[in-house]
Design an enzyme around this catalytic site. Structure first.
Site, PDB file in Angstrom:
ATOM      1  N   THR A  41      25.923 -37.405  14.044  1.00 34.76           N
ATOM      2  CA  THR A  41      27.241 -38.247  13.741  1.00 34.76           C
ATOM      3  C   THR A  41      28.446 -37.444  13.365  1.00 34.76           C
ATOM      4  O   THR A  41      28.825 -37.345  12.082  1.00 34.76           O
ATOM      5  CB  THR A  41      26.556 -39.239  12.255  1.00 34.76           C
ATOM      6  OG1 THR A  41      25.392 -39.830  12.887  1.00 34.76           O
ATOM      7  CG2 THR A  41      27.745 -40.156  12.115  1.00 34.76           C
ATOM      8  N   GLY A  42      28.813 -36.697  14.296  1.00 29.26           N
ATOM      9  CA  GLY A  42      30.070 -35.891  14.131  1.00 29.26           C
ATOM     10  C   GLY A  42      31.464 -37.036  14.265  1.00 29.26           C
ATOM     11  O   GLY A  42      31.130 -37.957  14.283  1.00 29.26           O
ATOM     12  N   ASN A  78      30.580 -33.343  26.732  1.00 29.53           N
ATOM     13  CA  ASN A  78      31.304 -32.717  27.847  1.00 29.53           C
ATOM     14  C   ASN A  78      30.301 -31.649  28.749  1.00 29.53           C
ATOM     15  O   ASN A  78      29.445 -31.136  28.180  1.00 29.53           O
ATOM     16  CB  ASN A  78      32.529 -31.826  27.219  1.00 29.53           C
ATOM     17  CG  ASN A  78      33.688 -32.793  26.627  1.00 29.53           C
ATOM     18  OD1 ASN A  78      34.053 -33.748  27.278  1.00 29.53           O
ATOM     19  ND2 ASN A  78      34.251 -32.406  25.565  1.00 29.53           N
ATOM     20  N   LYS A 126      35.969 -34.778  34.612  1.00 30.85           N
ATOM     21  CA  LYS A 126      36.368 -34.477  33.169  1.00 30.85           C
ATOM     22  C   LYS A 126      36.747 -33.179  32.766  1.00 30.85           C
ATOM     23  O   LYS A 126      37.639 -32.957  31.972  1.00 30.85           O
ATOM     24  CB  LYS A 126      35.220 -35.237  32.340  1.00 30.85           C
ATOM     25  CG  LYS A 126      35.350 -35.045  30.670  1.00 30.85           C
ATOM     26  CD  LYS A 126      35.964 -36.017  30.157  1.00 30.85           C
ATOM     27  CE  LYS A 126      36.687 -35.932  29.020  1.00 30.85           C
ATOM     28  NZ  LYS A 126      35.970 -35.446  27.685  1.00 30.85           N
ATOM     29  N   GLU A 134      30.909 -24.060  23.645  1.00 27.75           N
ATOM     30  CA  GLU A 134      30.195 -24.710  24.656  1.00 27.75           C
ATOM     31  C   GLU A 134      30.313 -24.078  25.708  1.00 27.75           C
ATOM     32  O   GLU A 134      30.732 -24.809  26.992  1.00 27.75           O
ATOM     33  CB  GLU A 134      30.577 -26.253  24.639  1.00 27.75           C
ATOM     34  CG  GLU A 134      29.707 -27.086  23.319  1.00 27.75           C
ATOM     35  CD  GLU A 134      30.025 -28.298  23.272  1.00 27.75           C
ATOM     36  OE1 GLU A 134      28.937 -29.122  23.605  1.00 27.75           O
ATOM     37  OE2 GLU A 134      31.271 -29.045  23.186  1.00 27.75           O
TER      38      GLU A 134
END
Length: 317
Positions: A14-15, A109, A198, A280
Site C-alpha cells: 500500500t504505497g 513498471n 509504457k 528499478e
C-alpha cells in the site's frame, strides 16, 4: 462473489499506487483490504488520505488494514502495488490472500515483471499486468498526493484461462472494477506490447530525473534534455519494433506532448533515489535492452543511461 456481487479486493503493497487505487475502489463500494508493512500502525490509526488535484481531498477511515496476509480474507482480486525489486518476497503473501482462481494484477513498471512472480505463484491463479498512467507519490505514512491522470490499462499474462476469449473476459472484469471506481481503464489485447508502450515514457523520464536531478517541467523546457528525451523515446520504439511490437503511429510524440501539459512531476525512480531505495533498473532498463539485443537490435543511448544509473544506484545504496 461477495455482497451485491462486488468482489473482495486485496491490496498488496500500500504505497502511492496501491493506496490510491485501493482508496478509489473502496469509495466505490468494493470490499477492499490493505496489506501494510512499515505503515501499518499509522494507517490503522489515521486511515488513508489522498490529496488529489483531480478528485479533491479524499479520506478512507477506518481502513481494513493488515500487517500479515494470514489475517486477510480470501480475495477475488489482488492488486500488487509494491516495487518490482520486492516481487519475490511478496509471492507468499499473494498466495496466502488469494482465493483459488483469484486474479492477481501487477501494477508495476518495466518489462516482463510478471515472469518472475509467475514461477512463485500457484497455477490456479490468473496473473495480469496493469499499466498505470498516473502522477502520484507518497508524502508520508498513509498520505498520498495525486497530481494528474490515473488510467490503468490491463492485459492478461498467464494462468488457467483456456483461450483468448476467456482471457479477455477476465481482463474486462478488471477494467470494469476500475471504471466502476471512476477510473479510465482499457483492455490491452497484448500485454507485452503494452509494457513496451509504457517504457516509451518510463525509460527517458525516470532515468533522466535521477541523472540530471530534474523533474518533468525543467526537462521539458531545456533544448538539450528535450532532444535527449526524444532520442531515447525513438530508441524504445525501435527496440519494441525489433521485438515484433508495432507502436500506434505518433505514440512517442503523443507522450511527449502529454508530458508538456502535465503539472511538474518527479518520477517514481527519483523518489526511490532520494530515499536511498534500490532503483528499478532491471525491469525498466536491463530487460528491454536484453530483449532488443536478442532480436539483434542495439540501443546505445538507453544502454549508456542504464550504465550511468547502475553506478549512481550502487553509490547511493
Amino acid at each position: 462473489m461477495g455482497a451485491a456481487n462486488k468482489p473482495v479486493v486485496g491490496i498488496i503493497g500500500t504505497g502511492a499506487i496501491g493506496g490510491f487505487y485501493g482508496l478509489m475502489l473502496a469509495r466505490a463500494g468494493f470490499d477492499v483490504h490493505f496489506l501494510l508493512r512499515s505503515e501499518f500502525s499509522a494507517v490503522a490509526e489515521r486511515g488513508l488520505q489522498v490529496n488529489s488535484a483531480v478528485h479533491g481531498a479524499l479520506t478512507l477511515n477506518p481502513v481494513q488494514a493488515y500487517s500479515s496476509a494470514e489475517d486477510m480474507p480470501s480475495c477475488d482480486w489482488l492488486l500488487v502495488g509494491a516495487k518490482t525489486t520486492s516481487n519475490a518476497g511478496l509471492a507468499p503473501s499473494i498466495s496466502q490472500a488469494a482465493k483459488s482462481g483469484a486474479r492477481v494484477l501487477v501494477l508495476q513498471n518495466g518489462l516482463d515483471v510478471e515472469d518472475s512472480l509467475r514461477a512463485l505463484l500457484p497455477e490456479s491463479l490468473h496473473l495480469l499486468g496493469g499499466l498505470c498512467l498516473i502522477c502520484v507519490h507518497r508524502d508520508g505514512p498513509g498520505q498520498i498526493t495525486h497530481q494528474a491522470l490515473g488510467a490503468v490499462n490491463v492485459g492478461y499474462h498467464s494462468g488457467p484461462a483456456a483461450d483468448e476469449s476467456a482471457r479477455m473476459a477476465i481482463v474486462e472484469e478488471g477494467v470494469g472494477l476500475f471504471r466502476t471506481a471512476g477510473i479510465d481503464s482499457q483492455a490491452m489485447p497484448n500485454l507485452h506490447q503494452a509494457r513496451w508502450q509504457k517504457l516509451v515514457w518510463n525509460i527517458p523520464y525516470n532515468g533522466l530525473s535521477v541523472l540530471l536531478g530534474a523533474s518533468t517541467t525543467p526537462l521539458m523546457t531545456d533544448a538539450d534534455s528535450r532532444s535527449l528525451i526524444q532520442a531515447l523515446m525513438a530508441e524504445v520504439v525501435q527496440g519494441a519494433k525489433a521485438c515484433g511490437h508495432d507502436m500506434p503511429p505518433g505514440y512517442a510524440e503523443y507522450l511527449f506532448r502529454m508530458t508538456e501539459k502535465m503539472p511538474d512531476y518527479w518520477p517514481s525512480m527519483y523518489h526511490d533515489f532520494l530515499h536511498k531505495r534500490p532503483l528499478e533498473l532491471d525491469a525498466i532498463y536491463a530487460r528491454p535492452l536484453a530483449a532488443a539485443k536478442a532480436a539483434g537490435c542495439e540501443l546505445p543511448r538507453i544502454e549508456a543511461l542504464y550504465r550511468t544509473l547502475g553506478f549512481i544506484d550502487r553509490r547511493n545504496t
